[in-house]
Motif scaffolding. Structure first.
Motif, PDB file in Angstrom:
ATOM      1  N   VAL A 167       0.833  -1.212   0.000  1.00  0.00           N
ATOM      2  CA  VAL A 167       0.000   0.000   0.000  1.00  0.00           C
ATOM      3  C   VAL A 167       0.863   1.257   0.000  1.00  0.00           C
ATOM      4  N   ALA A 168       2.041   1.178   0.636  1.00  0.00           N
ATOM      5  CA  ALA A 168       2.940   2.342   0.595  1.00  0.00           C
ATOM      6  C   ALA A 168       3.408   2.571  -0.839  1.00  0.00           C
ATOM      7  N   LYS A 169       3.748   1.490  -1.518  1.00  0.00           N
ATOM      8  CA  LYS A 169       4.221   1.625  -2.900  1.00  0.00           C
ATOM      9  C   LYS A 169       3.114   2.153  -3.820  1.00  0.00           C
ATOM     10  N   LYS A 170       1.907   1.627  -3.645  1.00  0.00           N
ATOM     11  CA  LYS A 170       0.784   2.112  -4.474  1.00  0.00           C
ATOM     12  C   LYS A 170       0.526   3.596  -4.214  1.00  0.00           C
ATOM     13  N   THR A 171       0.616   4.001  -2.942  1.00  0.00           N
ATOM     14  CA  THR A 171       0.359   5.410  -2.620  1.00  0.00           C
ATOM     15  C   THR A 171       1.383   6.304  -3.298  1.00  0.00           C
ATOM     16  N   MET A 172       2.609   5.822  -3.351  1.00  0.00           N
ATOM     17  CA  MET A 172       3.681   6.565  -4.034  1.00  0.00           C
ATOM     18  C   MET A 172       3.369   6.679  -5.530  1.00  0.00           C
ATOM     19  N   LEU A 173       2.919   5.571  -6.118  1.00  0.00           N
ATOM     20  CA  LEU A 173       2.655   5.580  -7.566  1.00  0.00           C
ATOM     21  C   LEU A 173       1.395   6.368  -7.913  1.00  0.00           C
ATOM     22  N   PHE A 174       0.324   6.137  -7.153  1.00  0.00           N
ATOM     23  CA  PHE A 174      -0.966   6.779  -7.489  1.00  0.00           C
ATOM     24  C   PHE A 174      -0.958   8.268  -7.130  1.00  0.00           C
ATOM     25  N   GLY A 175      -0.147   8.639  -6.126  1.00  0.00           N
ATOM     26  CA  GLY A 175      -0.253  10.007  -5.604  1.00  0.00           C
ATOM     27  C   GLY A 175       0.822  10.948  -6.107  1.00  0.00           C
ATOM     28  N   GLN A 176       1.572  10.514  -7.127  1.00  0.00           N
ATOM     29  CA  GLN A 176       2.648  11.398  -7.591  1.00  0.00           C
ATOM     30  C   GLN A 176       2.139  12.397  -8.641  1.00  0.00           C
ATOM     31  N   GLU A 177       2.869  13.493  -8.767  1.00  0.00           N
ATOM     32  CA  GLU A 177       2.588  14.459  -9.840  1.00  0.00           C
ATOM     33  C   GLU A 177       3.162  13.865 -11.114  1.00  0.00           C
ATOM     34  N   VAL A 178       2.352  13.782 -12.137  1.00  0.00           N
ATOM     35  CA  VAL A 178       2.868  13.197 -13.374  1.00  0.00           C
ATOM     36  C   VAL A 178       3.388  14.316 -14.265  1.00  0.00           C
ATOM     37  N   SER A 179       4.681  14.223 -14.552  1.00  0.00           N
ATOM     38  CA  SER A 179       5.280  15.249 -15.394  1.00  0.00           C
ATOM     39  C   SER A 179       5.839  14.569 -16.640  1.00  0.00           C
ATOM     40  N   LEU A 180       5.853  15.283 -17.756  1.00  0.00           N
ATOM     41  CA  LEU A 180       6.318  14.638 -18.984  1.00  0.00           C
ATOM     42  C   LEU A 180       7.830  14.558 -19.059  1.00  0.00           C
ATOM     43  N   ASN A 181       8.515  15.378 -18.286  1.00  0.00           N
ATOM     44  CA  ASN A 181       9.965  15.335 -18.465  1.00  0.00           C
ATOM     45  C   ASN A 181      10.808  14.830 -17.302  1.00  0.00           C
ATOM     46  N   ASP A 182      10.255  14.713 -16.104  1.00  0.00           N
ATOM     47  CA  ASP A 182      11.136  14.121 -15.089  1.00  0.00           C
ATOM     48  C   ASP A 182      10.424  13.031 -14.313  1.00  0.00           C
ATOM     49  N   ASN A 183      11.182  12.466 -13.408  1.00  0.00           N
ATOM     50  CA  ASN A 183      10.621  11.355 -12.644  1.00  0.00           C
ATOM     51  C   ASN A 183       9.810  11.879 -11.462  1.00  0.00           C
ATOM     52  N   CYS A 184       9.265  10.930 -10.715  1.00  0.00           N
ATOM     53  CA  CYS A 184       8.426  11.272  -9.568  1.00  0.00           C
ATOM     54  C   CYS A 184       9.149  12.189  -8.587  1.00  0.00           C
ATOM     55  N   ASP A 185       8.477  13.302  -8.227  1.00  0.00           N
ATOM     56  CA  ASP A 185       9.027  14.190  -7.213  1.00  0.00           C
ATOM     57  C   ASP A 185       8.386  13.804  -5.883  1.00  0.00           C
ATOM     58  N   GLU A 186       9.157  13.146  -5.029  1.00  0.00           N
ATOM     59  CA  GLU A 186       8.576  12.599  -3.800  1.00  0.00           C
ATOM     60  C   GLU A 186       8.056  13.685  -2.872  1.00  0.00           C
ATOM     61  N   LYS A 187       8.523  14.918  -3.078  1.00  0.00           N
ATOM     62  CA  LYS A 187       8.046  16.008  -2.204  1.00  0.00           C
ATOM     63  C   LYS A 187       6.622  16.407  -2.574  1.00  0.00           C
ATOM     64  N   LYS A 188       6.178  16.011  -3.776  1.00  0.00           N
ATOM     65  CA  LYS A 188       4.851  16.439  -4.216  1.00  0.00           C
ATOM     66  C   LYS A 188       3.810  15.328  -4.106  1.00  0.00           C
ATOM     67  N   LEU A 189       4.063  14.313  -3.312  1.00  0.00           N
ATOM     68  CA  LEU A 189       3.079  13.233  -3.195  1.00  0.00           C
ATOM     69  C   LEU A 189       1.800  13.753  -2.544  1.00  0.00           C
ATOM     70  N   LYS A 190       0.655  13.277  -3.033  1.00  0.00           N
ATOM     71  CA  LYS A 190      -0.620  13.819  -2.535  1.00  0.00           C
ATOM     72  C   LYS A 190      -0.953  13.324  -1.127  1.00  0.00           C
ATOM     73  N   ILE A 191      -0.546  12.115  -0.817  1.00  0.00           N
ATOM     74  CA  ILE A 191      -0.572  11.694   0.596  1.00  0.00           C
ATOM     75  C   ILE A 191       0.688  10.897   0.900  1.00  0.00           C
ATOM     76  N   ASP A 192       1.009  10.849   2.170  1.00  0.00           N
ATOM     77  CA  ASP A 192       2.263  10.236   2.606  1.00  0.00           C
ATOM     78  C   ASP A 192       2.120   8.699   2.613  1.00  0.00           C
ATOM     79  N   PRO A 193       2.948   7.992   1.839  1.00  0.00           N
ATOM     80  CA  PRO A 193       2.851   6.525   1.812  1.00  0.00           C
ATOM     81  C   PRO A 193       2.983   5.893   3.199  1.00  0.00           C
ATOM     82  N   ALA A 194       3.804   6.490   4.059  1.00  0.00           N
ATOM     83  CA  ALA A 194       3.986   5.911   5.398  1.00  0.00           C
ATOM     84  C   ALA A 194       2.688   6.009   6.208  1.00  0.00           C
ATOM     85  N   VAL A 195       1.915   7.065   5.938  1.00  0.00           N
ATOM     86  CA  VAL A 195       0.639   7.212   6.656  1.00  0.00           C
ATOM     87  C   VAL A 195      -0.334   6.101   6.235  1.00  0.00           C
ATOM     88  N   VAL A 196      -0.379   5.811   4.950  1.00  0.00           N
ATOM     89  CA  VAL A 196      -1.315   4.771   4.490  1.00  0.00           C
ATOM     90  C   VAL A 196      -0.897   3.405   5.040  1.00  0.00           C
TER      91      VAL A 196
END
Ligand SMILES: C=C(O[C@@H]1C=C(C(=O)O)C=C[C@H]1O)C(=O)O
Length: 258
Positions: A204-233
């Motif tokens: 569930v932590a991994k899914k939260t990271m994947l589902f809650g990331q900002e999708v950008s066309l030019n760079d990878n996931c910015d962990e600071k912009k996650l919509k909710i904290d994977p550790a919380v889930v």
């Protein structure tokens, strides 16, 4: 084309297929939490004195959930043994033709509903962990998001009835003595799989990271912009979702030989 979704009957249900259903429900839960996190905590939605609907002494969230459950009950939602209302008293009966849901569970399952505990946990403990303080006035949308979270969590937790039925069917000789002596602790021990719980928390932590990331066309996931904290889930699952699922499993097994 996707395969047609098939409704399992009791002979097809295995521990693997029920666990697959729990895994799929993780997606629904995480997406609903992400949607709720879009709004600040919005305490006005939970304040009984602020509803201002004539002749209504409920909070806005209670009002919306009661009204929605009444409409959904008329459409047959609670005829499905996987669904459980938060306000069962006085719900209207279904107006639609009955669907022949496979009879998998022992009839005593119908008396098990832990939604009042889930309600307490959700508003008192879980919500403050996924929302920021503040009030943007979006009380109705907030309450609708709460309902989506509560329904998804409730479906997952009460699916414990099916998990317990499958475990019992796979080895009745292991469960029967503890059921006959109504030994909750022994049942809890028998049905617990710590390694599975560890995998659930990590997934569930991994899914939260994947589902809650900002999708950008030019760079990878910015962990600071996650919509909710994977550790919380992961923590929500560890402290409330899995313990409540196991509580449902124990309650079901205690009545399995009635
Ligand atoms: C649901 C199960 O029973 C228990 C509860 C779990 C859960 O809530 O995810 C996981 C493993 C078991 O300890 C299961 O065995 O899959």
């Amino acid at each position: 084309m996707a395969d047609v979704i098939k409704v399992a009957d009791s002979s097809e249900m295995t521990l693997e297929t029920v666990r697959d259903s729990l895994i799929r429900e993780e997606d629904t839960i995480i997406f609903s939490l992400i949607e709720r996190a879009k709004y600040p905590i919005n305490v006005g939605a939970y304040d009984k004195t602020k509803t201002a609907i004539p002749e209504c002494s409920d909070s806005l969230v209670e009002f919306i959930i009661k009204e929605t459950e009444a409409a959904q009950a008329k459409c047959g939602r609670y005829e499905n043994p996987e669904e459980h209302p938060f306000f069962p008293d006085g719900l209207p009966t279904s107006l639609v033709p009955a669907f022949n849901f496979p009879k998998i569970l022992h009839p005593a399952a119908a008396s098990i509903n832990v939604n009042s505990t889930l309600w307490e946990v959700y508003f008192a403990q879980l919500l403050p962990l996924i929302t920021v303080p503040g009030d943007d006035g979006n009380y109705a949308s907030t309450a609708v998001s709460d309902l989506a979270c509560l329904q998804a969590l409730s479906r997952r937790i009460h699916y414990g009835k099916f998990v317990a039925e499958v475990k019992f069917k796979e080895s009745p000789q292991e469960y029967e003595p503890a059921i006959r002596s109504q030994d909750r602790d022994a049942l809890m021990k028998l049905l617990t799989f710590e390694s599975v719980e560890e995998r659930v928390k990590r997934r569930v932590a991994k899914k939260t990271m994947l589902f809650g990331q900002e999708v950008s066309l030019n760079d990878n996931c910015d962990e600071k912009k996650l919509k909710i904290d994977p550790a919380v889930v992961s923590r929500l699952y560890e402290e409330w979702v899995m313990p409540l699922t196991k509580l449902v499993e124990v309650e079901y097994l205690l009545r399995r030989l009635d």
